[in-house]
Motif scaffolding. Structure first.
Motif, PDB file in Angstrom:
ATOM      1  N   ASP A  10      14.125  77.482  30.622  1.00  0.00           N
ATOM      2  CA  ASP A  10      12.830  77.260  29.965  1.00  0.00           C
ATOM      3  C   ASP A  10      11.897  78.464  30.063  1.00  0.00           C
ATOM      4  N   ARG A  11      12.377  79.601  30.556  1.00  0.00           N
ATOM      5  CA  ARG A  11      11.512  80.756  30.799  1.00  0.00           C
ATOM      6  C   ARG A  11      11.321  81.611  29.548  1.00  0.00           C
ATOM      7  N   ALA A  12      10.177  82.285  29.493  1.00  0.00           N
ATOM      8  CA  ALA A  12       9.945  83.318  28.487  1.00  0.00           C
ATOM      9  C   ALA A  12      10.607  84.614  28.956  1.00  0.00           C
ATOM     10  N   GLY A  13      10.955  85.468  28.018  1.00  0.00           N
ATOM     11  CA  GLY A  13      11.484  86.779  28.371  1.00  0.00           C
ATOM     12  C   GLY A  13      12.991  86.881  28.416  1.00  0.00           C
ATOM     13  N   ILE A  14      13.706  85.793  28.085  1.00  0.00           N
ATOM     14  CA  ILE A  14      15.169  85.819  28.165  1.00  0.00           C
ATOM     15  C   ILE A  14      15.827  85.957  26.786  1.00  0.00           C
ATOM     16  N   ALA A  15      15.036  86.157  25.738  1.00  0.00           N
ATOM     17  CA  ALA A  15      15.578  86.127  24.371  1.00  0.00           C
ATOM     18  C   ALA A  15      16.690  87.149  24.149  1.00  0.00           C
ATOM     19  N   GLU A  16      16.513  88.369  24.668  1.00  0.00           N
ATOM     20  CA  GLU A  16      17.510  89.418  24.421  1.00  0.00           C
ATOM     21  C   GLU A  16      18.860  89.058  25.022  1.00  0.00           C
ATOM     22  N   SER A  17      18.842  88.583  26.265  1.00  0.00           N
ATOM     23  CA  SER A  17      20.119  88.234  26.892  1.00  0.00           C
ATOM     24  C   SER A  17      20.714  86.980  26.265  1.00  0.00           C
ATOM     25  N   VAL A  18      19.875  86.058  25.830  1.00  0.00           N
ATOM     26  CA  VAL A  18      20.377  84.853  25.161  1.00  0.00           C
ATOM     27  C   VAL A  18      21.083  85.226  23.861  1.00  0.00           C
ATOM     28  N   LYS A  19      20.483  86.125  23.092  1.00  0.00           N
ATOM     29  CA  LYS A  19      21.112  86.556  21.833  1.00  0.00           C
ATOM     30  C   LYS A  19      22.484  87.172  22.092  1.00  0.00           C
ATOM     31  N   GLN A  20      22.613  87.941  23.183  1.00  0.00           N
ATOM     32  CA  GLN A  20      23.874  88.620  23.495  1.00  0.00           C
ATOM     33  C   GLN A  20      25.008  87.640  23.773  1.00  0.00           C
ATOM     34  N   LEU A  21      24.661  86.387  24.036  1.00  0.00           N
ATOM     35  CA  LEU A  21      25.695  85.403  24.354  1.00  0.00           C
ATOM     36  C   LEU A  21      26.579  85.088  23.147  1.00  0.00           C
ATOM     37  N   GLU A  22      26.186  85.541  21.965  1.00  0.00           N
ATOM     38  CA  GLU A  22      27.058  85.354  20.791  1.00  0.00           C
ATOM     39  C   GLU A  22      28.418  86.012  21.003  1.00  0.00           C
ATOM     40  N   PHE A  23      28.481  87.012  21.892  1.00  0.00           N
ATOM     41  CA  PHE A  23      29.735  87.732  22.131  1.00  0.00           C
ATOM     42  C   PHE A  23      30.573  87.104  23.245  1.00  0.00           C
ATOM     43  N   GLN A  24      30.053  86.044  23.870  1.00  0.00           N
ATOM     44  CA  GLN A  24      30.789  85.411  24.966  1.00  0.00           C
ATOM     45  C   GLN A  24      31.536  84.152  24.543  1.00  0.00           C
ATOM     46  N   GLY A  25      31.408  83.777  23.281  1.00  0.00           N
ATOM     47  CA  GLY A  25      32.195  82.664  22.760  1.00  0.00           C
ATOM     48  C   GLY A  25      31.797  81.306  23.311  1.00  0.00           C
ATOM     49  N   LEU A  26      32.684  80.338  23.130  1.00  0.00           N
ATOM     50  CA  LEU A  26      32.385  78.945  23.483  1.00  0.00           C
ATOM     51  C   LEU A  26      31.996  78.708  24.939  1.00  0.00           C
ATOM     52  N   PRO A  27      32.481  79.516  25.926  1.00  0.00           N
ATOM     53  CA  PRO A  27      32.014  79.284  27.297  1.00  0.00           C
ATOM     54  C   PRO A  27      30.495  79.360  27.450  1.00  0.00           C
ATOM     55  N   ALA A  28      29.827  80.061  26.519  1.00  0.00           N
ATOM     56  CA  ALA A  28      28.359  80.173  26.591  1.00  0.00           C
ATOM     57  C   ALA A  28      27.650  79.002  25.931  1.00  0.00           C
ATOM     58  N   GLU A  29      28.389  78.101  25.292  1.00  0.00           N
ATOM     59  CA  GLU A  29      27.765  77.003  24.541  1.00  0.00           C
ATOM     60  C   GLU A  29      26.858  76.128  25.408  1.00  0.00           C
ATOM     61  N   PRO A  30      27.266  75.685  26.611  1.00  0.00           N
ATOM     62  CA  PRO A  30      26.357  74.842  27.416  1.00  0.00           C
ATOM     63  C   PRO A  30      25.043  75.533  27.761  1.00  0.00           C
ATOM     64  N   VAL A  31      25.108  76.840  28.017  1.00  0.00           N
ATOM     65  CA  VAL A  31      23.895  77.606  28.334  1.00  0.00           C
ATOM     66  C   VAL A  31      22.961  77.611  27.124  1.00  0.00           C
ATOM     67  N   LEU A  32      23.520  77.876  25.963  1.00  0.00           N
ATOM     68  CA  LEU A  32      22.702  77.955  24.752  1.00  0.00           C
ATOM     69  C   LEU A  32      22.106  76.605  24.394  1.00  0.00           C
ATOM     70  N   LYS A  33      22.859  75.534  24.574  1.00  0.00           N
ATOM     71  CA  LYS A  33      22.329  74.194  24.305  1.00  0.00           C
ATOM     72  C   LYS A  33      21.181  73.861  25.254  1.00  0.00           C
ATOM     73  N   ALA A  34      21.301  74.299  26.513  1.00  0.00           N
ATOM     74  CA  ALA A  34      20.230  74.055  27.490  1.00  0.00           C
ATOM     75  C   ALA A  34      18.957  74.790  27.091  1.00  0.00           C
ATOM     76  N   VAL A  35      19.106  76.039  26.629  1.00  0.00           N
ATOM     77  CA  VAL A  35      17.930  76.809  26.199  1.00  0.00           C
ATOM     78  C   VAL A  35      17.292  76.164  24.977  1.00  0.00           C
ATOM     79  N   ILE A  36      18.103  75.729  24.026  1.00  0.00           N
ATOM     80  CA  ILE A  36      17.578  75.072  22.824  1.00  0.00           C
ATOM     81  C   ILE A  36      16.802  73.810  23.196  1.00  0.00           C
ATOM     82  N   GLU A  37      17.327  73.061  24.145  1.00  0.00           N
ATOM     83  CA  GLU A  37      16.704  71.799  24.547  1.00  0.00           C
ATOM     84  C   GLU A  37      15.440  71.997  25.379  1.00  0.00           C
TER      85      GLU A  37
END
Length: 354
Positions: free
Chosen positions: A114-141
């Motif tokens: 839920d923190r501000a300032g993580i956008a750049e690293s979150v975007k980079q997760l596109e290169f980590q494939g499906l293992p990053a999906e739970p992290v991205l869903k948590a950020v979206i939520e």
């Protein structure tokens, strides 16, 4: 009124000049120490005069591991401080292959979701494939910040887009397409203006949506056109009636170097069998002509002048080399497939015609 304005300007100026926090300074010092060590080794490699010396410095490129260990200790000691996200970002983006980088990735989906300032690293997760999906869903939520939420929607959509594009299973591809469109639809509707590192996320989304609709097997291939090394204009559609194997490549691309002799062989194999090879070269013109000579390229090339040239951008290239097989009607028959399979299809079609 004027005095109030001056006070506001003065406050902004003071904020701009405010020194970095001790934590931000410590984080920056670790990053600088690592980057300076890599830079120093690179300078030695450049200055080396023998292949033995060069190999020595190639083998001694500093590892990010020890710096990741320092950074993680600093992060864990300062979990509640806003500036700690700078350390988490570096671990996720700069030390992904180390245990600390993987731990930081988990933290993005829990402590820092839920923190501000993580956008750049979150975007980079596109290169980590499906293992990053739970992290991205948590950020979206959990994240209420526009940049972070948009970055997570983009990365999750990009992951599903790549799964759709690469899947050989129709049902799996269909499911991935639905998920990608869901993420892209929300991003376009609610976060159309969001930029990360100066790039508008919706522009990337537009290219992926174009590829999903226009660059799949069975679609008519978008036109490729430009000047060849002799300055003569030509187009993909000039070869309508023939099979065309298209390769996107560059002399800068090490993976392309081993493929080019095989492309020359393929060009010779299909020349009198209803097929032709053409290339889209992504070097600047002087380097393109040098590469064509150095690698004895026997087939005609459009010079796109950059890896973001008009044809390369239209085809939304993410990897080099990338190959397409276009059938005689101008329809994509194989996308990013094996060269052998493309040659086999051309030769088989010639046999069937007889």
């Amino acid at each position: 009124m004027r005095s109030i304005l001056l006070l506001l300007l003065s406050a902004v100026s003071l904020l701009a000049q405010a020194p970095a926090s001790p934590l931000a300074t410590e984080i920056r010092a670790i990053i600088d120490e690592y980057e300076n060590s890599v830079r120093a080794n690179t300078q030695k490699l450049i200055a080396a005069t023998t292949e033995e010396e060069k190999n020595k410095f190639r083998a001694s490129i500093p590892s990010a591991g020890p710096y990741a260990t320092k950074m993680m200790a600093l992060v864990q000691a300062n979990l509640d401080k806003p500036d700690v996200v700078k350390g988490v970002n570096w671990l996720v983006m700069g030390a992904a292959g180390f245990p600390e980088g993987q731990e930081a990735l988990k933290m993005l989906g829990t402590t820092f979701a839920d923190r501000a300032g993580i956008a750049e690293s979150v975007k980079q997760l596109e290169f980590q494939g499906l293992p990053a999906e739970p992290v991205l869903k948590a950020v979206i939520e959990k994240n209420k910040n526009r940049e972070e939420k948009a970055a997570a929607l983009y990365a999750l959509g990009a992951i599903h887009f790549k799964n759709f594009d690469a899947s050989a299973d129709r049902e799996s591809a269909k499911a991935s397409k639905v998920k990608a469109l869901e993420c892209f639809g929300q991003l376009t509707a609610d976060y159309f203006d969001v930029t990360i590192q100066g790039f508008k996320l919706s522009d990337f989304v537009a290219k992926m949506l174009f590829e999903m609709t226009n660059l799949q097997v069975g679609c008519e291939a978008p036109e490729i056109e430009g000047k060849d090394a002799d300055g003569v204009n030509f187009k993909l559609s000039d070869y309508r009636g023939k099979y065309v194997i298209v390769i996107f490549w560059g002399g800068w691309c090490h993976a392309c170097h081993g493929t080019l002799p095989l492309m020359n062989q393929a060009a010779a194999q299909i020349k009198d069998k209803g097929g032709v090879v053409i290339g889209v070269n992504t070097d600047i013109e002087t380097e393109a002509k040098k590469a064509l000579t150095d690698y004895q390229v026997s087939f005609r090339n459009v010079l796109d002048n950059t890896s973001s040239g008009p044809n390369t951008s239209l085809y939304n290239l993410r990897n080099f080399p990338t190959l397409y097989l276009i059938d005689p009607k101008g329809v994509i028959a194989i996308k990013n497939g094996a060269l052998d399979a493309m040659v086999a299809q051309v030769l088989a079609s010639q046999g069937a015609a007889k």
